[in-house]
Structures are given as structure tokens and as C-alpha cells.
Design a protein around this motif. Structure first.
Motif: not given
Ligand SMILES: Cc1cc2nc3c(=O)[nH]c(=O)nc-3n(C[C@H](O)[C@H](O)[C@H](O)COP(=O)(O)O)c2cc1C
Ligand code: SF4
Ligand code: SF4
Length: 397
Positions: A263, A241, A84, A141
Motif C-alpha cells: 500500500g 509513496l 488512535i 503499528d
Molecule cells: C489519515 C490517515 C490516518 C492513518 N491512520 C493509520 C493508523 O491508525 N494505523 C496505521 O497503521 N496506518 C495508518 N495510516 C496509514 C495508512 O494505513 C497507509 O499505510 C498509508 O496511508 C499509505 O497508504 P495510502 O497512500 O493508500 O494512504 C493512516 C493514513 C492516513 C492518511
């Protein structure tokens, strides 16, 4: 360039196209946010910003690792102190991004505790700082909070706190949902919270992925999830997902007119169109940007334009939600459960008859004595904050 044909929105925030960069590694540096804009992203949700400062020491064991496992998505091991963004850095990032980019910047905010009064004060200060830094909106979050299976009282408490946080700023607020979250809580947020929209799906905590050629040894061994230190075990994002992302989009859209940003596993343009047809107003991309880079957005934009041409949709808005007519009316509707009827009640023995509530101009519940919550209360919780005696609370029985 403002592309009228692809324009859409995230609550009251106008987007030039539906492609947002999701909170994650691709939204933690100013140069990357600038690149996202250059490569035509419609907006950026920042990596989550916490309440700690950059000078707080990180233990040597606080490692952060990501691993892309083919066909299984994005596994990572993290600790929140490293994951974070510190508050000072994060707020500067928002401020700089706002002064150097034209696209909307949503600040994602995070604190590992939510329910206690002093935690709420910390959330409130994060909200204030994000607004001051110029963020166009705030994402809450909830990742490290356990919101899996909740009693009514806790659901009401979360609703009350979200409303209180949302009232503390003028910019729109977006809770981030994940698939572990209690369904009744999601219904309660939809029904009772004054939010700009919903952002989903967050990544999820999972047991570590195991290596079958190494006697089933977990690929990420070591720390298990620990709510005190914020250390998590494996987390999965990306491909696994995707079915849930479709499912949540369809169900959420059948329950609410709130703005939806979908997403989770989105990569191919066809799947993005599926989400939009199911009723998402925008989508966000995280893992795929880590894997393929910001230029992926341009390809998606081109494919979306071609699809609109070929299928004779004038604009993106003509396509959003078209799939819903194929679902039966009742599908996914919120059932009228008691948990959703949030109304305030007066604890007479606590009331000190100060009349503060009766002077409120925004609520009719106090216009007659006895107060009439049944008829007038829509559960906004504003009076709870005003009452000096804490005599106004949700009626949970
Ligand atoms: C490495 C990584 C770090 C992430 N950090 C955060 C974060 O700091 N805050 C948050 O709300 N979501 C975070 N996420 C979640 C993503 O925003 C997203 O909701 C989730 O990965 C699903 O989307 P995707 O399949 O396109 O990755 C993170 C995801 C990944 C893979
Ligand atoms: S009584 Fe009025 S101010 Fe209090 S929660 Fe209900 S609607 Fe809001
Ligand atoms: S604000 Fe609270 S203490 Fe004052 S009259 Fe209303 S309920 Fe009673």
C-alpha cells in the motif's frame, strides 16, 4: 460473494479479493466497515487501537486535520490520543465488525513505547484483547516509534519482542513497515520473526508543506513531533509513496516468501496490477478511499477482472509475481550480515541450574551439555521467556 478467480491471502487468512481497506479514517466506524464489505472489500485493517481509554481527556489543542494537496498526496497533522482509537472503543469495533461482517478484520494495534518491560506488558494486553474480540489477525503499528537507525542490540530486542507478542496469540501477526525503518531491522524481521506476513508502507512524518504565496509559511504550523505527547508535524500519505511501494514490493519479494500486502499511493488499477506482478499477495487502500469512497473498490475489481480476461490469466494467482523473472537472481537478496544470525547464548554466571530450559520439547539446543546453540538455535527467543534467571539472551557480540 466469494470470487474464486480473485481470491488470494494475507498469510493464513483467506481473502476473496486482494483489495483491503488500510488502517485509517475509513476503518474506524462500524458503519464504514459494513459499507466496505457491501462494496466488495476483501478485508479491513482497523484504524489503530491504543491502550488508553475513551474517558481519558483530550486536550483542546489535540486537533486532527487532514488536507488533500493536489499532486502531493494526503497531508495531516495529528496527535495520537485523538488519532488512535481508545482501547474500549476499538475492541468493541472489532467485536461488532466480526459479528456483523463476513470479511476478515485485522486489528491494528499501537502503543508509543516498545522496549521497556512494562510497555511490553501493555502490548501483550492489547494483543490478548484483540484476539478475544475475534480479530482474524493483528497489525503492529510502529508509526510513532523511532526505528530509523538501530544498533544490533536494539534490532535483536525488537525481534525478540515481536516473537514474544506473536507467541502470545494464536492469530497471525503482521508488522507494518515504513520507509524510515532501518533496513537491517526489516531483514532481521524477515529472517527471524514468526509473523504471518508484512504490511507496508505506512505514511511518513515530513516537514510541513509550505505555502509559497504566504512567505513560505508552513501550512500546518504549531506542534512539532513530540514522542512524549505523540503530537506529530505533517504526515504524508497517498501519491508520493507510490514509487516506494513498487520498490519495497520488488525488494521484499526478492528476499522472502512471506505474504506481502502493499500500500502507499495506490489508486489506479494499473498500479495495483504492478504491485501484484511484483509479488504482493494483496494491496491496501487508505487515502484513495478517503477521497473517492468505498465504491472505488468495485471499479478496481471490474478492471482487474477485465485485465485477467484480456491477458489470459485464469486467476489472480497466475499473475502474482510474474514480473520477478525479469530481475536478476541476486537482486535484493539478503546479504549474510552478522546482524541476521540471531542466536542465543548462556550467561553462565546468571544460570541457577533449574533445568527449565532442558525440559523444553521444542528446542534441541539444551539436549546436550554444554548447550549447543550454534547447531540448534534459530533465534525464536522462547527460552528467554522461560528462564527465571534471565540467563538466556541473544548473543550480540
Ligand atoms: C489519515 C490517515 C490516518 C492513518 N491512520 C493509520 C493508523 O491508525 N494505523 C496505521 O497503521 N496506518 C495508518 N495510516 C496509514 C495508512 O494505513 C497507509 O499505510 C498509508 O496511508 C499509505 O497508504 P495510502 O497512500 O493508500 O494512504 C493512516 C493514513 C492516513 C492518511
Ligand atoms: S535456544 Fe532454542 S528456544 Fe532458545 S532461542 Fe534458540 S531456538 Fe529458541
Ligand atoms: S532455565 Fe535459565 S537458569 Fe534454568 S538452567 Fe536454563 S539457563 Fe539456567
Amino acid at each position: 460473494m466469494w470470487d474464486k478467480r480473485l481470491s488470494t491471502s494475507l498469510g493464513p487468512i483467506k481473502l476473496k479479493n486482494p483489495f483491503l481497506i488500510g488502517a485509517g479514517p475509513a476503518s474506524m466506524y462500524l458503519d464504514d466497515i459494513k459499507r466496505a464489505e457491501e462494496e466488495n472489500a476483501g478485508g479491513v485493517i482497523s484504524k489503530s487501537i491504543g491502550a488508553h481509554n475513551s474517558n481519558e481527556s483530550i486536550k483542546p489543542t489535540d486537533i486532527r486535520r487532514y488536507k488533500w494537496i493536489r499532486g502531493y498526496g494526503n497531508y495531516l497533522k495529528s496527535t495520537y490520543l485523538k488519532e488512535i482509537l481508545p482501547m474500549d472503543y476499538g475492541m468493541r469495533l472489532i467485536e461488532n465488525a466480526k459479528s456483523q461482517c463476513d470479511i476478515p478484520i485485522i486489528a491494528s494495534l499501537f502503543y508509543p513505547y516498545f522496549f521497556e518491560e512494562n510497555s511490553i506488558d501493555i502490548w501483550l494486553s492489547l494483543f490478548k484483547e484483540a484476539e478475544k474480540a475475534g480479530a482474524d489477525g493483528i497489525q503492529i503499528d510502529f508509526f510513532y516509534l523511532d526505528l530509523k537507525k538501530m544498533c544490533n542490540a536494539d534490532i535483536y530486542r525488537v525481534i525478540e519482542i515481536i516473537n514474544r507478542l506473536a507467541r502470545s496469540v494464536k492469530i497471525p501477526v503482521f508488522p507494518k513497515l515504513n520507509i524510515r525503518m532501518d533496513d537491517d531491522l526489516i531483514d532481521g524481521i524477515i529472517t527471524n520473526c514468526n509473523v504471518g506476513g508484512l504490511i507496508y508502507l505506512d505514511s511518513i512524518n515530513v516537514q510541513p508543506y509550505i505555502d509559497i504565496s504566504n512567505k513560505g509559511r508552513p501550512i500546518f504550523d504549531g506542534d512539532l513531533y513530540d514522542s512524549l505527547t505523540g503530537a506529530s508535524n505533517s504526515v504524508v500519505a497517498g501519491e508520493p509513496l507510490l514509487p516506494f511501494t513498487f520498490n519495497y514490493t520488488q525488494i521484499l519479494r526478492s528476499k522472502t516468501n512471506l505474504s506481502l500486502s502493499a500500500g502507499g499511493g495506490l489508486d489506479k488499477w494499473q498500479d495495483i496490477i504492478r504491485c501484484l506482478m511484483l509479488g504482493a499477495n494483496s494491496i491496501h487502500l487508505t487515502s484513495v478511499i478517503m477521497k473517492k469512497g468505498f465504491q472505488h473498490i468495485n471499479g478496481l475489481k471490474e478492471s482487474l477482472n477485465k485485465f485477467l480476461d484480456k491477458n489470459e490469466y485464469n486467476t489472480l494467482l497466475d499473475l502474482i509475481g510474474v514480473s520477478l523473472e525479469h530481475y536478476p537472481e541476486h537482486f535484493g537478496k539478503i546479504k549474510s550480515r552478522e546482524t541476521l544470525q540471531v542466536k542465543t547464548t548462556l550467561l553462565e554466571d546468571k544460570c541457577v541450574k533449574c533445568n527449565i530450559c532442558e525440559n523444553m520439547v521444542t528446542c534441541n539446543s539444551f539436549k546436550s551439555i554444554p548447550y549447543n546453540f550454534d547447531k540448534n538455535c534459530d533465534g525464536c527467543s522462547m527460552c528467554h521467556d522461560l528462564c527465571p534467571a534471565k540467563a538466556l539472551v541473544y548473543d550480540i557480540h
